[in-house]
Design an enzyme around this catalytic site. Structure first.
Site, PDB file in Angstrom:
ATOM      1  N   LYS A   1      88.111   8.002  58.540  1.00 33.64           N
ATOM      2  CA  LYS A   1      86.961   7.097  58.481  1.00 33.64           C
ATOM      3  C   LYS A   1      85.794   7.870  57.888  1.00 33.64           C
ATOM      4  O   LYS A   1      85.329   8.864  58.450  1.00 33.64           O
ATOM      5  CB  LYS A   1      86.619   6.599  59.879  1.00 33.64           C
ATOM      6  CG  LYS A   1      85.377   5.735  59.896  1.00 33.64           C
ATOM      7  CD  LYS A   1      85.157   5.071  61.230  1.00 33.64           C
ATOM      8  CE  LYS A   1      83.852   4.303  61.226  1.00 33.64           C
ATOM      9  NZ  LYS A   1      83.609   3.628  62.495  1.00 33.64           N
TER      10      LYS A   1
ATOM     11  N   LYS B   1      89.504   4.067  55.969  1.00 32.22           N
ATOM     12  CA  LYS B   1      88.365   3.157  55.942  1.00 32.22           C
ATOM     13  C   LYS B   1      87.188   3.815  55.272  1.00 32.22           C
ATOM     14  O   LYS B   1      86.875   4.946  55.633  1.00 32.22           O
ATOM     15  CB  LYS B   1      88.020   2.796  57.389  1.00 32.22           C
ATOM     16  CG  LYS B   1      86.795   1.959  57.565  1.00 32.22           C
ATOM     17  CD  LYS B   1      86.485   1.812  59.016  1.00 32.22           C
ATOM     18  CE  LYS B   1      85.148   1.134  59.099  1.00 32.22           C
ATOM     19  NZ  LYS B   1      84.560   1.244  60.387  1.00 32.22           N
TER      20      LYS B   1
HETATM   21  C1  PBG Z   1      82.180   1.231  64.772  1.00 35.24           C
HETATM   22  C2  PBG Z   1      82.668   0.593  63.526  1.00 35.24           C
HETATM   23  C3  PBG Z   1      81.999   0.409  62.297  1.00 35.24           C
HETATM   24  C4  PBG Z   1      82.861  -0.350  61.505  1.00 35.24           C
HETATM   25  C5  PBG Z   1      84.023  -0.567  62.240  1.00 35.24           C
HETATM   26  N1  PBG Z   1      83.877   0.036  63.475  1.00 35.24           N
HETATM   27  C6  PBG Z   1      80.640   0.792  61.855  1.00 35.24           C
HETATM   28  C7  PBG Z   1      80.264   2.204  61.700  1.00 35.24           C
HETATM   29  O1  PBG Z   1      81.071   3.125  61.853  1.00 35.24           O
HETATM   30  O2  PBG Z   1      79.082   2.403  61.443  1.00 35.24           O
HETATM   31  C8  PBG Z   1      82.567  -0.823  60.109  1.00 35.24           C
HETATM   32  C9  PBG Z   1      83.353  -2.032  59.687  1.00 35.24           C
HETATM   33  C10 PBG Z   1      82.822  -2.720  58.472  1.00 35.24           C
HETATM   34  O3  PBG Z   1      81.891  -2.259  57.790  1.00 35.24           O
HETATM   35  O4  PBG Z   1      83.367  -3.785  58.172  1.00 35.24           O
HETATM   36  N2  PBG Z   1      81.967   2.594  64.717  1.00 35.24           N
END
Ligand code: PBG
Length: 323
Positions: free
Chosen positions: A193, A246
């Site tokens: 991520k 992601k």
């Molecule tokens: C929680 C989380 C996030 C997303 C999914 N889980 C936001 C972040 O990490 O700031 C983003 C999902 C999206 O942008 O569709 N940490």
């Protein structure tokens, strides 16, 4: 002799015959945002076509999703109150815990996945517990992630998806789930991520923007791919069942690299910024709606087994119609 690859592109029948990549409705996971209250279905300004649902209306939505043959949903909750340790995230009567219980009552076969993170529950908006210097305390956060995981499992979740990027979280969560008797609850780890700008619309939707600083000390550097593989290997060794990349569209090289190096199913999360960019361009007439399927095919072609996208319903409608 001229080589004539165009022979295999002559008409839709022959193109279909030799097509290498196929999207299936079962590949898709649909993310949903749940809020307190009743009768709520409110469009999220930054994400046209995506809504905040209260649990009662969410159940209607879930039935519609099931009728489209979508197998899995990914839930995000917006709590009524936030505090330093995000206590609503592991409350028995928390929004996610209620939503999971209700969904499982009416659609027991729907695979319910919950995002496991603290950022929309903490008053500072970071994905963990802060120490006195205002930094996220990794090991203290693990104890909270364990509490959240158990509370989701007690509510009846099928898969938990830790998205916090703390070190050792998959191990900690697997251990506590096993000790609590939840041997069948799977873990889909947000393994690679990245600290991406493309979560912007989501942070609006989930009210989860950090109140100071950024997430670069826990989410990955956008420039790295070996690090992604390292994270995947660690998550595998700690007991992850599914690994995730992601964002998706800007990170297809990472999807490919991970697919080539793991035996686990690979999920790719096409995030809010990717959705909003395409959606706005289509709504403005700048892109044809066919751009959606092209984006999805590209994610699958790169090697994703599962695609998490806010377009899942639209894609399912198209695929069902195409039968
Ligand atoms: C929680 C989380 C996030 C997303 C999914 N889980 C936001 C972040 O990490 O700031 C983003 C999902 C999206 O942008 O569709 N940490």
């Amino acid at each position: 002799m001229i080589h004539r690859p165009r022979r295999l592109r002559l008409n839709e029948q022959i193109r279909e015959l030799v097509r290498e990549t196929h999207l299936l409705v079962k590949d898709f996971i649909y993310p949903l945002f749940v809020v307190e209250g009743a009768g709520v279905k409110k469009e999220i300004t930054s994400m046209p076509g995506v809504f905040h649902f209260s649990v009662d209306i969410l159940l209607e939505e879930i039935k519609e999703i099931e009728a489209l043959n979508i197998r899995a949903v990914l839930l995000f909750g917006l709590p009524v109150k936030k505090d330093a340790c995000g206590s609503e995230s592991y409350a028995q009567e928390g929004i996610i815990q209620k939503a999971v219980r209700e969904i499982k009552k009416i659609c027991p076969k729907m695979i319910v996945i919950t995002d496991l993170c603290m950022c929309s529950y903490t008053d500072h908006g970071h994905c963990g517990i802060l120490n006195e210097k205002g930094q996220v305390d990794n090991d203290k956060t693990l104890l909270y992630l364990q509490k959240i995981a158990v509370s989701h499992a007690q509510a009846g979740v099928d898969i938990v998806a830790p998205s916090d990027m703390m070190d050792g979280r998959v191990h900690a969560i697997r251990q506590v789930l096993d000790e609590s008797g939840f041997l069948d609850v799977a873990i889909m780890a947000y393994s690679a991520k990245y600290a991406s700008s493309f979560y912007g619309p989501f942070r609006d939707a989930a009210d989860s923007a950090p109140s100071f600083g950024d997430r670069k000390s826990y989410q990955m550097d956008i420039a790295n791919t070996n690090e992604a593989l390292k994270e995947v290997r660690l998550d595998e060794s700690e007991g992850a069942d599914i690994v995730m990349v992601k964002p998706a569209l800007l990170y297809l090289d990472v999807v490919k690299k991970i697919k080539d190096n793991t035996l686990l199913p690979v999920a790719a999360y096409s995030v809010s910024g990717e959705y909003s960019m395409l959606k706005h361009a289509i709504n403005a007439g700048l892109l044809s709606p066919a751009a959606i399927m092209e984006a999805m095919i590209s994610i699958k072609r790169a090697g994703a087994d599962l695609i998490i996208t806010y377009f899942a319903k639209e894609v399912a409608k198209e695929l069902n119609g195409a039968k």
